[in-house]
Each structure stands twice: as structure tokens, then as C-alpha cells.
Scaffold this motif. Structure first.
Motif, mmCIF file in Angstrom:
data_model
loop_
_atom_site.group_PDB
_atom_site.id
_atom_site.type_symbol
_atom_site.label_atom_id
_atom_site.label_comp_id
_atom_site.label_asym_id
_atom_site.label_seq_id
_atom_site.Cartn_x
_atom_site.Cartn_y
_atom_site.Cartn_z
ATOM 1 N N SER A 498 0.848 -1.199 0.000
ATOM 2 C CA SER A 498 0.000 0.000 0.000
ATOM 3 C C SER A 498 0.880 1.245 0.000
ATOM 4 C CB SER A 498 -0.917 0.012 1.232
ATOM 5 O OG SER A 498 -1.755 -1.122 1.257
ATOM 6 N N PHE A 499 0.325 2.356 -0.509
ATOM 7 C CA PHE A 499 1.009 3.642 -0.463
ATOM 8 C C PHE A 499 -0.025 4.758 -0.485
ATOM 9 C CE2 PHE A 499 0.355 2.857 -4.933
ATOM 10 C CZ PHE A 499 0.103 4.107 -5.484
ATOM 11 N N THR A 500 0.398 5.963 -0.073
ATOM 12 C CA THR A 500 -0.487 7.129 -0.052
ATOM 13 C C THR A 500 -0.267 7.947 -1.313
ATOM 14 O OG1 THR A 500 -0.455 7.228 2.349
ATOM 15 C CG2 THR A 500 -1.135 9.218 1.191
ATOM 16 N N MET A 501 -1.340 8.173 -2.051
ATOM 17 C CA MET A 501 -1.263 8.954 -3.287
ATOM 18 C C MET A 501 -1.781 10.365 -3.010
ATOM 19 S SD MET A 501 -3.036 8.214 -7.016
ATOM 20 C CE MET A 501 -1.907 6.895 -7.427
ATOM 21 N N GLY A 502 -1.090 11.380 -3.567
ATOM 22 C CA GLY A 502 -1.541 12.768 -3.419
ATOM 23 C C GLY A 502 -0.701 13.533 -2.412
ATOM 24 N N SER A 503 -0.992 14.830 -2.274
ATOM 25 C CA SER A 503 -0.260 15.730 -1.382
ATOM 26 C C SER A 503 -1.191 16.287 -0.332
ATOM 27 C CB SER A 503 0.376 16.885 -2.170
ATOM 28 O OG SER A 503 1.223 16.396 -3.182
ATOM 29 N N ASP A 504 -0.627 16.525 0.883
ATOM 30 C CA ASP A 504 -1.433 17.140 1.930
ATOM 31 C C ASP A 504 -1.351 18.663 1.821
ATOM 32 O OD1 ASP A 504 1.028 17.857 2.929
ATOM 33 O OD2 ASP A 504 1.016 16.407 4.560
#
Length: 540
Positions: A498-504
Motif C-alpha cells: 500500500s502507499f499514499t497517493m496525493g499531497s497534503d
């Protein structure tokens, strides 16, 4: 000890110990001893010793002349000066432009290469800051001065261009410029000293209640940086409506004229003057992380050479009046040399002596002249409807993006529309309204872009599960490489995970602070978790 004995080395000096500040004195000394020797040849052990002495004199004189210019040349001084007071949509200021011109004159006299920007919009300010950062180098001293509106939000300081259109702190990212951008550009130059002076702590220009913060926040000072604020954190500086300069810059300019003061002493002297003039209500604030001493005008500073070539004698004229207390003397200089080298200083002194009250001389605003219009328009973004065509006028109502409104006229020569909606009449900044067809086309395009982006994100690659054995047996571990056939491309095994896509929001704010487009960075949100449940292989 006679002069000749001293010249021959009886009580001389070590060339290695020469300090730059002592070079003029050494030059005078050598000149005097050379003169004495020429007048009395052979006075010490005959002519041979005299020639040896002259050779020593020539050697030392050459050394001194090499030391002096090299020291001056190695320290390049670069300054960017910005003054904004003629705001289009926010309350105007009285003295920011005057402050910037006065600072430019003093810094130029102190050896700085000065770039001055008066009443600049956001695009021009960003370009000037980028160009300034590019001019800094490892051996330079950089100085950034800003006078104008400044706002702090969530411990970040924003400098406000004259074309800013804002009602709340939420508009700062799009219309303001974060002061940290200047510090980052200076830090990346790796030069030995950077100076930032912010006379931007005036009263908050946003409508009451739209911002809870007063003044500016303290910024972390990178190593080798000296940051000065017109007043302490969270406090408000006086704009100096009784003179030609703001209180802080007026005192700073006086301190800069004094030779022999280190940078700390210059700003302490300015702070003392500010405290005296304001009765302690305004106290400048300094934050520094520097080593060694820096002098705007060194202790041995020599007055600039006055030109007397018969063509341009404004320097002679200025030297004769620069300490005068008569306003007529400075007016005479301005009349005789309207483009002279000391015009900014002459105007500043003249206004101080006359006690000019810039703000109080502003005439009442006349009734707006309208060019008749009759058409329906749409708010392209949030917009304020005000009682008169001024940013500080009373707020009547607020338009949300997409709201329709009837335009009844345009204020001649200004960017304001006269509008009518639900029985109310007022004025709206023209840049916030769009023709319905233009608005619809833009929104349709944005919706299409969003839909395409959503579709792209929802697309899941259908990958056949990787067999436990391929090509005749053997398990494939993550990172292993194989071929399906002799002529097939190499494949690499990628494990499940799994990984986090996008920017905060923090990453997006950083991107915008670097000059990026907010609409582009918004495509990076919202962040979401992506899981690939089975291992697969991709071509190497």
C-alpha cells in the motif's frame, strides 16, 4: 628616532599585520618617508642604503595598494528595495514609497547595488525577488527592504502587492507573497551575510474581524542572517503621517549616515530614536544569527569625492547645504538639480523641516462618474459589494462564486462596477465578475478536468496474479528478474503493498510558496490510500 631611521626599518611594521582599516594611514606614512628620503639622499650609510630603502618602500607601497582594493572588491553589496503604498483595493499608506527612496539613497551611498521597486503588483514583486536571489553569490552581502502592508497568518508573514484583492486570510496564498520566500532565496545563495528589514507592521488592512492577528510574526533567522522589524511581534508600527518617512525608517536612515557603527549599533540607534519619538509605544525588534562585524559605513570611511568638472556640480551644491536647517536650501537644490544624485535625500529633509502631513492632505473622494451599462454578469469568485468604490468602504453584502448580479455602470477610469441585486445598490471590483458565457465555459472545462482526473484515479490496473512458478519452476521473490521467453523483455517482480497517493495541505502550501499554481496543486488532493493486493511484474 629620525624619520630616515624609521624608514630604514628601525621601528617599522609587519606587512602581514596590516588591517584594511589602517591602509590609508600606511599609505600616508610611506608617502611621507619617501618624500624625506628623496630630499636627503645618502643620509643613512650612503646611497646604497638609500636605494635599498627605496626598494623596500616600493615593495610595501605595492603591497598596501594590493591589500586595500582587494578587500573592497571581495565584498559585493546587493540590495532590493520595495515600497508599496498606492494600493488599488486596500487602504492606501502615506510613506512607504518615500521610505524606500530614502533607504535606496543611503544604501547606494554605502556601496550597495540597489534595485528599487515602487508600487508593484504580485507578478513584478515575484520577478524582482527571484532576480535579487540570483544576483547573490558566496562573497556578497544581500539586503532586502520592504515597506508596505504586511499580514501574519498562522505564524507566517505575507507581503502584500498593490494589486491584491482580498477580504480574509484565506486570500493570502493567492494574492500575497510569503516573506519566507526571500529568506529561502538568501539561504540558498550561501553568502556570508543577509539582511532583511521589514517596515510592514502597519495596521491590518483586512476588514475588521477578518483577521485575528496584529503586526508580524517572528521568522526563524537562518545562519548568517540579520532580520529587523519596525516593531515587536504582534504590534503595530506608526506610518509617520506627520513627516515624509515612517517613524522606523526615518530613524534608521539617520543611523545609516553615521560612520563607524556596526550593524547592531545602527539598529540599536534607530530603535532608541523610535522609542523616544513614540514614547515607548513602538519598540523595533531584531533577530540575528551572524558572526563578525559588518559596517554600512566603516570607521575610516571617507566622504565621497565631490565632482567639480564644470559639467555637473550638484555634489558641490549638496555638500554646502547637507547640514542646513533651512527648508529653502533644499528647495533650491531641487529647483536647480531636479535629477541630481541627492534628490531623494533633499525631498526627505525638506518634508521633515516643513512637517508635511501627507495623509491629512488627501482630498475627499468626489462622486464617482459612471459609464452606463445594463447587463447581467456572474461572480467568478467570492466578491464584496461595497457602499462606494473603495476597498475600505462599508461592506453591504458578499457574492458567492456563481451568483448573478445586474451591472448598471462602470466607474470611469477605475476597476469598479456599479451593481444592483435584490433592491440593493453598491460597487464590486470589476475583475471579480465575468460574462455568463465565459463563466459557463470556464466551469465546464474545470468540471471536465476534474472528471478526467477522477476517472484516472479510479482506474485500477487489472494485473494477472503472478504464478508461483514461471518458466519451468522456481518461486519469484520481490525484486527478482526473469524473462517469459528468450526474446521477451526482462521483467521485475513488484511485491503487494500500500502507499499514499496525493499531497497534503502542507505540501501544497510549500509548492505555492515556491511560485507554483494553486489550481495545479489542488489536483493532488485529497490524499487517499492505494492498495495492490497481489504481487505483479513489470517490464524492466
Amino acid at each position: 628616532m629620525s624619520s630616515n631611521e624609521r624608514a630604514a626599518g628601525g621601528g617599522g611594521f609587519a606587512p602581514a599585520g596590516i588591517r584594511p582599516a589602517s591602509v590609508p594611514a600606511i599609505q600616508r606614512y610611506l608617502a611621507e618617508t619617501a618624500y624625506m628620503r628623496i630630499q636627503s639622499p645618502g643620509a643613512v650609510d650612503g646611497g646604497a642604503v638609500t636605494m635599498n630603502g627605496m626598494r623596500l618602500f616600493a615593495l610595501l607601497l605595492g603591497l598596501v595598494w594590493c591589500i586595500g582594493p582587494a578587500h573592497a572588491a571581495e565584498e559585493r553589496r546587493v540590495a532590493l528595495i520595495i515600497g508599496n503604498d498606492s494600493y488599488k483595493n486596500l487602504p492606501k499608506l502615506s510613506n512607504a514609497a518615500n521610505d524606500s527612496r530614502a533607504m535606496a539613497a543611503e544604501l547606494k551611498a554605502a556601496g550597495f547595488e540597489t534595485t528599487v521597486k515602487i508600487n508593484t503588483g504580485r507578478r513584478e514583486m515575484l520577478a524582482a525577488i527571484n532576480e535579487f536571489s540570483g544576483r547573490l553569490s558566496a562573497g556578497a552581502v544581500g539586503l532586502f527592504y520592504y515597506a508596505g502592508h504586511g499580514i501574519q497568518a498562522k505564524d507566517r508573514n505575507f507581503l502584500i502587492p498593490v494589486d491584491a484583492q482580498m477580504d480574509t486570510e484565506d486570500d493570502l496564498e493567492a494574492d500575497g507573497i510569503e516573506a519566507g520566500k526571500v529568506l529561502r532565496g538568501m539561504e540558498e545563495a550561501h553568502n556570508r551575510l543577509n539582511i532583511v528589514v521589514l517596515d510592514a507592521c502597519r495596521d491590518n488592512p483586512l476588514p475588521k474581524g477578518r483577521s485575528a492577528s496584529r503586526g508580524l510574526a517572528v521568522m526563524p533567522a537562518p545562519t548568517g542572517t540579520f532580520v529587523a522589524y519596525a516593531t515587536g511581534p504582534g504590534q503595530i508600527a506608526q506610518d509617520g503621517d506627520k513627516g515624509a518617512n515612517g517613524v522606523f525608517t526615518g530613524e534608521l536612515v539617520k543611523a545609516l549616515r553615521q560612520p563607524g557603527l556596526s550593524i547592531e549599533q545602527v539598529f540599536k540607534a534607530a530603535a532608541g530614536g523610535v522609542r523616544d519619538r513614540t514614547g515607548g509605544r513602538q519598540v523595533p525588534w531584531i533577530q540575528a544569527s551572524i558572526q563578525g562585524d559588518f559596517y554600512f559605513r566603516p570607521p575610516n570611511a571617507v566622504a565621497p569625492v565631490v565632482r567639480n568638472d564644470g559639467g555637473n556640480n550638484d555634489g558641490l551644491f549638496w555638500s554646502s547645504i547637507k547640514d542646513s536647517s533651512r527648508a529653502s536650501d533644499y528647495q533650491a537644490y531641487l529647483d536647480k538639480y531636479p535629477n541630481g544624485d541627492f534628490v531623494a535625500l533633499a525631498r526627505s529633509r525638506l518634508d521633515e523641516l516643513k512637517g508635511t502631513k501627507t495623509a491629512s492632505l488627501t482630498p475627499p473622494r468626489p462622486e464617482p462618474v459612471l459609464e452606463a451599462l445594463d447587463r447581467e454578469m456572474v461572480a467568478g469568485r467570492k466578491a464584496s459589494v461595497r457602499e462606494s468604490p473603495e476597498a475600505k468602504a462599508k461592506l453591504i453584502s458578499t457574492l458567492s462564486e456563481g451568483d448573478s448580479i445586474q451591472v448598471t455602470g462602470k466607474v470611469k477610469g477605475e476597476n469598479w462596477y456599479a451593481v444592483s441585486r435584490k433592491g440593493q445598490h453598491g460597487y464590486v471590483v470589476s475583475d471579480t465578475l465575468e460574462e455568463p458565457s465565459v463563466y459557463k465555459s470556464r466551469k465546464d472545462k474545470e468540471a471536465q478536468t476534474v472528471a478526467e482526473e477522477a476517472k484516472r484515479r479510479q482506474q485500477v490496473a487489472v494485473v494477472a496474479p503472478l504464478p508461483s512458478t514461471l518458466g519451468g519452476g522456481g518461486s519469484r521473490s520481490p525484486g527478482s528478474v526473469f524473462r517469459d521467453c528468450p526474446d521477451c523483455p526482462e521483467m521485475v517482480v513488484i511485491p503487494a503493498g500500500s502507499f499514499t497517493m496525493g499531497s497534503d495541505a502542507v505540501e501544497q502550501d510549500w509548492y505555492v510558496a515556491q511560485g507554483g499554481d494553486r489550481s495545479f496543486s489542488s489536483r493532488e488532493s485529497p490524499q487517499h490510500r492505494v492498495t495492490i493486493r497481489r504481487s505483479f511484474a513489470v517490464g524492466k
